[in-house]
Design a protein around this motif. Structure first.
Motif, mmCIF file in Angstrom:
data_model
loop_
_atom_site.group_PDB
_atom_site.id
_atom_site.type_symbol
_atom_site.label_atom_id
_atom_site.label_comp_id
_atom_site.label_asym_id
_atom_site.label_seq_id
_atom_site.Cartn_x
_atom_site.Cartn_y
_atom_site.Cartn_z
ATOM 1 N N PHE B 374 1.119 -1.323 -0.323
ATOM 2 C CA PHE B 374 -0.400 -0.193 0.468
ATOM 3 C C PHE B 374 1.241 1.335 0.171
ATOM 4 O O PHE B 374 1.195 1.474 1.399
ATOM 5 C CB PHE B 374 -1.115 -0.009 0.697
ATOM 6 C CG PHE B 374 -1.793 -1.600 1.102
ATOM 7 C CD1 PHE B 374 -2.853 -1.245 0.647
ATOM 8 C CD2 PHE B 374 -1.802 -2.440 1.557
ATOM 9 C CE1 PHE B 374 -3.573 -2.320 0.089
ATOM 10 C CE2 PHE B 374 -2.034 -3.861 2.272
ATOM 11 C CZ PHE B 374 -3.183 -3.551 1.352
ATOM 12 N N THR B 375 1.148 1.746 -1.185
ATOM 13 C CA THR B 375 2.124 2.969 -1.725
ATOM 14 C C THR B 375 1.298 3.940 -0.722
ATOM 15 O O THR B 375 0.726 4.404 -0.570
ATOM 16 C CB THR B 375 2.190 3.249 -2.637
ATOM 17 O OG1 THR B 375 2.609 1.991 -3.564
ATOM 18 C CG2 THR B 375 3.469 4.200 -2.816
ATOM 19 N N GLY B 376 3.113 4.465 -0.029
ATOM 20 C CA GLY B 376 2.787 5.438 0.767
ATOM 21 C C GLY B 376 2.214 5.177 2.367
ATOM 22 O O GLY B 376 2.315 6.389 3.257
ATOM 23 N N THR B 377 1.465 4.252 2.679
ATOM 24 C CA THR B 377 1.427 4.141 3.741
ATOM 25 C C THR B 377 2.727 3.789 5.079
ATOM 26 O O THR B 377 3.434 3.272 4.598
ATOM 27 C CB THR B 377 0.285 2.764 3.928
ATOM 28 O OG1 THR B 377 1.125 1.875 3.660
ATOM 29 C CG2 THR B 377 -1.058 2.839 3.487
ATOM 30 N N LYS B 378 2.376 3.970 6.401
ATOM 31 C CA LYS B 378 3.550 3.424 7.306
ATOM 32 C C LYS B 378 2.910 2.398 8.146
ATOM 33 O O LYS B 378 1.768 3.063 8.589
ATOM 34 C CB LYS B 378 3.592 5.276 7.276
ATOM 35 C CG LYS B 378 5.058 5.400 8.975
ATOM 36 C CD LYS B 378 6.144 5.326 8.774
ATOM 37 C CE LYS B 378 7.285 4.624 9.091
ATOM 38 N NZ LYS B 378 8.328 3.685 8.975
ATOM 39 N N ALA B 379 3.105 1.951 8.664
ATOM 40 C CA ALA B 379 2.822 0.741 9.006
ATOM 41 C C ALA B 379 3.348 0.741 10.472
ATOM 42 O O ALA B 379 5.023 0.763 10.666
ATOM 43 C CB ALA B 379 3.390 -1.138 8.958
ATOM 44 N N ILE B 380 2.960 0.199 11.859
ATOM 45 C CA ILE B 380 3.301 1.222 12.857
ATOM 46 C C ILE B 380 3.209 -0.180 14.037
ATOM 47 O O ILE B 380 1.634 -0.234 14.097
ATOM 48 C CB ILE B 380 3.206 2.315 13.690
ATOM 49 C CG1 ILE B 380 3.487 3.363 13.106
ATOM 50 C CG2 ILE B 380 4.041 2.062 14.900
ATOM 51 C CD1 ILE B 380 4.536 3.975 12.891
ATOM 52 N N ALA B 381 3.974 -0.888 14.832
ATOM 53 C CA ALA B 381 3.737 -1.511 15.403
ATOM 54 C C ALA B 381 3.785 -1.177 17.156
ATOM 55 O O ALA B 381 4.815 -1.352 17.304
ATOM 56 C CB ALA B 381 3.790 -2.916 15.563
ATOM 57 N N PHE B 382 2.748 -1.183 17.924
ATOM 58 C CA PHE B 382 3.800 -0.942 19.403
ATOM 59 C C PHE B 382 2.748 -1.565 20.640
ATOM 60 O O PHE B 382 2.001 -1.305 19.790
ATOM 61 C CB PHE B 382 3.980 1.015 19.230
ATOM 62 C CG PHE B 382 2.486 1.326 20.062
ATOM 63 C CD1 PHE B 382 2.064 2.166 18.744
ATOM 64 C CD2 PHE B 382 1.817 1.189 21.215
ATOM 65 C CE1 PHE B 382 0.613 2.186 18.587
ATOM 66 C CE2 PHE B 382 0.394 2.006 20.618
ATOM 67 C CZ PHE B 382 -0.020 2.684 19.750
ATOM 68 N N GLY B 383 3.236 -1.822 22.025
ATOM 69 C CA GLY B 383 2.734 -2.088 22.673
ATOM 70 C C GLY B 383 2.823 -3.325 23.328
ATOM 71 O O GLY B 383 4.152 -3.085 23.618
ATOM 72 N N HIS B 384 2.452 -3.578 23.447
ATOM 73 C CA HIS B 384 2.287 -5.478 24.538
ATOM 74 C C HIS B 384 3.285 -6.167 24.239
ATOM 75 O O HIS B 384 2.948 -7.545 24.305
ATOM 76 C CB HIS B 384 1.277 -5.584 25.631
ATOM 77 C CG HIS B 384 0.163 -4.624 25.391
ATOM 78 N ND1 HIS B 384 -0.099 -4.088 26.571
ATOM 79 C CD2 HIS B 384 -0.749 -4.539 24.790
ATOM 80 C CE1 HIS B 384 -0.932 -2.860 26.639
ATOM 81 N NE2 HIS B 384 -1.625 -3.174 25.819
ATOM 82 N N LEU B 385 3.849 -6.793 23.557
ATOM 83 C CA LEU B 385 5.244 -7.177 23.011
ATOM 84 C C LEU B 385 5.546 -8.766 24.201
ATOM 85 O O LEU B 385 5.097 -10.125 23.411
ATOM 86 C CB LEU B 385 6.666 -7.030 23.113
ATOM 87 C CG LEU B 385 7.621 -8.119 22.408
ATOM 88 C CD1 LEU B 385 7.175 -8.296 20.760
ATOM 89 C CD2 LEU B 385 9.121 -7.982 22.034
ATOM 90 N N GLY B 386 5.450 -8.646 25.582
ATOM 91 C CA GLY B 386 5.039 -9.785 26.505
ATOM 92 C C GLY B 386 3.859 -10.514 26.203
ATOM 93 O O GLY B 386 3.563 -11.382 26.641
ATOM 94 N N ASP B 387 2.571 -9.313 25.824
ATOM 95 C CA ASP B 387 1.848 -10.212 25.802
ATOM 96 C C ASP B 387 1.223 -11.131 24.140
ATOM 97 O O ASP B 387 0.255 -11.285 24.189
ATOM 98 C CB ASP B 387 0.513 -9.793 26.130
ATOM 99 C CG ASP B 387 0.817 -8.871 27.851
ATOM 100 O OD1 ASP B 387 1.309 -9.744 27.999
ATOM 101 O OD2 ASP B 387 -0.134 -7.743 28.020
ATOM 102 N N GLY B 388 2.395 -10.862 23.508
ATOM 103 C CA GLY B 388 2.046 -11.332 21.618
ATOM 104 C C GLY B 388 0.822 -10.530 21.452
ATOM 105 O O GLY B 388 0.496 -10.875 20.307
ATOM 106 N N ASN B 389 0.619 -9.120 22.175
ATOM 107 C CA ASN B 389 -0.442 -8.817 21.690
ATOM 108 C C ASN B 389 0.048 -7.151 20.693
ATOM 109 O O ASN B 389 0.558 -6.299 22.120
ATOM 110 C CB ASN B 389 -1.875 -8.189 22.790
ATOM 111 C CG ASN B 389 -2.467 -7.500 22.159
ATOM 112 O OD1 ASN B 389 -2.540 -6.653 23.675
ATOM 113 N ND2 ASN B 389 -2.247 -6.571 21.116
ATOM 114 N N VAL B 390 0.504 -6.551 19.818
ATOM 115 C CA VAL B 390 0.464 -5.129 19.491
ATOM 116 C C VAL B 390 -0.494 -4.319 19.273
ATOM 117 O O VAL B 390 -1.576 -5.081 18.191
ATOM 118 C CB VAL B 390 1.045 -4.740 18.281
ATOM 119 C CG1 VAL B 390 2.935 -5.396 18.690
ATOM 120 C CG2 VAL B 390 1.378 -5.161 17.269
ATOM 121 N N HIS B 391 -0.347 -3.068 19.097
ATOM 122 C CA HIS B 391 -1.348 -2.120 18.085
ATOM 123 C C HIS B 391 -0.834 -1.982 16.895
ATOM 124 O O HIS B 391 0.370 -1.232 16.883
ATOM 125 C CB HIS B 391 -1.982 -1.085 18.876
ATOM 126 C CG HIS B 391 -1.926 -1.448 20.322
ATOM 127 N ND1 HIS B 391 -3.460 -1.923 20.417
ATOM 128 C CD2 HIS B 391 -2.074 -1.487 21.665
ATOM 129 C CE1 HIS B 391 -3.527 -2.202 21.788
ATOM 130 N NE2 HIS B 391 -3.014 -1.906 22.409
#
Lengths: 491, 491
Positions: B374-391
């Motif tokens: 998806f050209t031009g988009t920016k993907a960001i993952a952050f959050g609860h790595l210890g729970d295997g759960n990111v936003h």
């Protein structure tokens, strides 16, 4: 060919020679529970080697209306894995499925087949500095599938929880032969109600557990084991609260026993020595565990805990095990109670729980009530005070005939104990499950709303009533005779 | 009198003036979810004052075929408490039921009505040196009932588990108006499958939670908060394993964020300061907690943890918060990410989980896949790595029109992200539930066996289909149009 013969031919074709037998000698050992209380009959013993084989077999059973009694190590306490007397069911053993599918030490997770034996599980993870935090007497035969289906307990529940708390993922074959695959261990997953939780503790009545992903914890690095002499059971409860405050998460076990139990063990086991010189009405065995050698300062915590407990007059005397050997000696006393008391004559045993804060009061009030009402009996409560779960044993009057007494006065006593537990809002099965042994007591004492929901869910997920029929809930409603499921065998 | 008028008359007689209103002005605020994504209609707002009132109302609804949308603080993330557009349902608010029924500090347990607000719960137990170990952004409005019905998560799940792990006992009104009373907190109870577990996370579709007994833990006595700069996300995973080994049960939080998120917060919040002087691709926020002041040696543990992590080249730079104020500043950065990124333009947000050991790989592989496709988009993952759960947020290309982009390319992107999550064996809802927002995605992506069991249980426990219809699972089977329940409203 009769339908039965046709079923057996198809099943043999499916499972092969090793997977299906009707040979009486091979089937017979699995038709009686290990305590010898229940014996049934079965048309065959099926031992599938894989989940697809279990699924195909269950489909075949559904087509032919053949009931299925799932079985792990056959070491259950409530007759939950023993077929009925009709001989129409097959016993489905999961013991051949005993592979570790995946062991990830970094993630502290292990995925194994339902047939993996508890002791094997312990030994598999130990070399990696890990442990599986649940253990019990039958660890040499109990399987992962059986532990899950009965939500087994043990002596480490206080800190780590029962089997439910160890299950991260689950695979099960449902009544229609479909495979419910929830093996992936997702720490967070909110896609509707958790079907995994429904299967845990369901005693094979709504699905057959074929594999599980289990959590592991760090190996024990440090340990402090305390033996305390106490004046009464209510003080034991205060000591528990005190220990929880002082030791926090380090508190791994809190077991109690009355003077009578200690005496019985000392009389029965010539090698046993009392940890304390002095005599006390009650004893508490307290274990603290550290995951990080030295870093947890356990020995300081234990000393401080005792010092404050003395100051608060919670304990009369106490000692800390000076070595692992001594710690094991303390535990051997606790673990020796059942055998020592069996030697004293017949007894009715009850695996009961009430809310943790109420257990001391329950014991203090119920022991004299029982002894008063049933002349000559001796009531003994010992065990997991920290879990609100004691083994409540009632010893027969001297000279009562073994076998006969249990079936007469013994039954009345059990009903009385269960009535009392119910009055206190407790459970007539804390850790052993319902099976066939307590099925009618459950029906007699449980909240009708509770039973109605159990039946609705059972009916929805096993409409033919072929999964472990007659366990947990009766096939027919006692009140109006409404059949639970259309195709089910009447018991 | 029409059936509707008759129902309203009866309901008013039952609940009184305060308990039932059809006044548009009073009802209207509760017809839209707090994020403003969903708006529905309702024939009335019912606010019963007690469990018997809820039970009587549910019976009345069953008699008249009136659908019920249970609602707590109306702060859910998935539209699970918003009625549909038909106007045939009532909104059943639990907010008036906000009493603490029993608080036992010694037992570390509290029993409260479903309408007790999370922040009130925190404040109630604090003076006794205890805490309720779950918190989240909406704590000022989220209620106990809503938290249970959605099995809410938050930032303390790593150590304490999600809401499910906090629930010791439960009371709920079932679809037929019967009251399921399992409020007594029994630590061990094996009387069949655990119906309490079934209700947790069921989003009001099989029962209405009216009260709960919750566990409490000791107040925080000692704390060490670490900020680490890392080279990549896979190293963050190694650091997590390292921290679990070194800190054991003391590890309470492990959150990660990429460079982009930190920059966004620093740009958006003029008062924010970067914890480290140097720049890093990834950052980890690690919190250790001790229950016993000083006795846990947390500061030694934190230093040793960092020293070993440096030696193993897991971290490029790190700092330990020197004070509680500084610790709060670290957390303010973490908590400020969502707001900071919203200021950058439209974005699609995904609350996803995969198995904890796989999350780093998932992020490392999926971020470039999304950005490439998806050209031009920016993907960001952050959050609860210890729970295997990111936003997992995907920001729109510069200049994309807010509102329009979400409905067009945004939808395609979400489907793509959910497809990837499913391919990794993960969950499209880690902590926010399904509600109406993710219902069709669940139906599209879930294992059909999983959906079939959800539907069977729903049908068994709510045969009229009146409990929160259209949430979690569709009323009609998409594949063949079979109605889920006879009396249900078609959505």
């Amino acid at each position: 060919m009769s339908e039965k013969a046709e079923f057996l031919t198809d099943a043999k074709a499916l499972l092969g020679e090793r997977g299906l037998t009707t040979d009486g000698e091979l089937v017979e050992p699995w038709l009686t529970d290990w305590r010898g209380r229940y014996t049934g009959r079965a048309m065959a013993l099926a031992s599938p080697a894989s989940t697809p084989e279990v699924a195909a077999l269950v489909k075949l059973c559904a087509r032919h209306g053949v009931p299925i009694v799932p079985q792990g190590g056959n070491s259950g306490m409530s007759g939950g894995a023993t077929p009925d007397a009709s001989g129409t069911a097959i016993v489905l053993s999961l013991r051949r499925m005993n592979a570790v599918r995946r062991f990830d030490a970094d993630a502290m997770q292990i995925t194994c087949d339902a047939g993996v034996v508890l002791q094997t599980l312990h030994e598999t993870v130990e070399p990696k500095g890990l442990r599986f935090p649940l253990t019990l007497g039958g660890k040499g035969s109990a399987t992962v599938g059986g532990l899950i289906s009965t939500n087994a307990g043990g002596t480490q529940v206080l800190r780590h929880g029962a089997m439910r708390a160890q299950v991260l993922g689950l695979e099960a074959v449902m009544a229609d032969g479909s495979v419910f695959d929830s093996l992936k261990a997702l720490k967070k997953d909110n896609r509707g109600f958790d079907l995994k939780q429904l299967l845990i503790g369901s005693e094979g009545t709504i699905g057959i557990v074929t594999a599980a992903t289990l959590r592991l914890v760090p190996a024990i690095a440090d340990r402090a084991v305390l033996w305390c002499g106490l004046g009464d059971i209510r003080t034991a409860r205060k000591l528990l609260v005190h220990a929880q405050r002082e030791a926090g998460d380090a508190l791994e076990g809190f077991e109690v026993m009355p003077r009578h139990s200690l005496r019985a063990v000392l009389a029965h086991e010539p090698s046993a020595r009392s940890p304390l010189q002095s005599e006390h009405e009650w004893h508490a065995l307290v274990e603290l565990i550290g995951d990080r050698s030295g870093a947890d300062g356990l020995s300081d915590t234990a000393s401080a805990l005792l010092e404050a407990a003395f100051a608060a007059e919670l304990i009369e005397d106490a000692t800390i095990a000076a070595s692992d050997t001594q710690a094991e000696q303390f535990w051997a006393i606790r673990d020796g109670i059942s055998a020592a008391e069996r030697a004293l004559g017949p007894a009715m045993q009850h695996d009961i729980s009430v809310p943790v804060p109420d257990m001391a009061d329950f014991v203090a009030e119920t022991v004299p009530r029982v002894e008063e009402r049933f002349t000559g009996t001796k009531a003994i409560a010992f065990g997991h005070l920290g879990d609100g779960n004691v083994h409540f044993h009632v010893l027969a009057p001297e000279g009562a005939p073994r076998g006969e007494w249990e079936e007469s006065e013994g039954k009345t006593i059990s009903a009385f104990v269960h009535d009392e537990v119910t009055r206190w809002g407790g459970s007539i099965s804390a850790e052993h499950g319902i099976g066939q042994m307590k099925r009618d007591e459950l029906a007699r004492l449980a909240d009708p709303v509770h039973i109605a929901i159990l039946r609705q869910v059972k009916q929805a997920l096993d409409p033919q009533g072929l999964l472990n029929p007659g366990k947990l809930i009766a096939q027919h409603d006692a009140s109006d005779g409404t059949p639970l499921a259309q195709g089910a065998t009447t018991l």
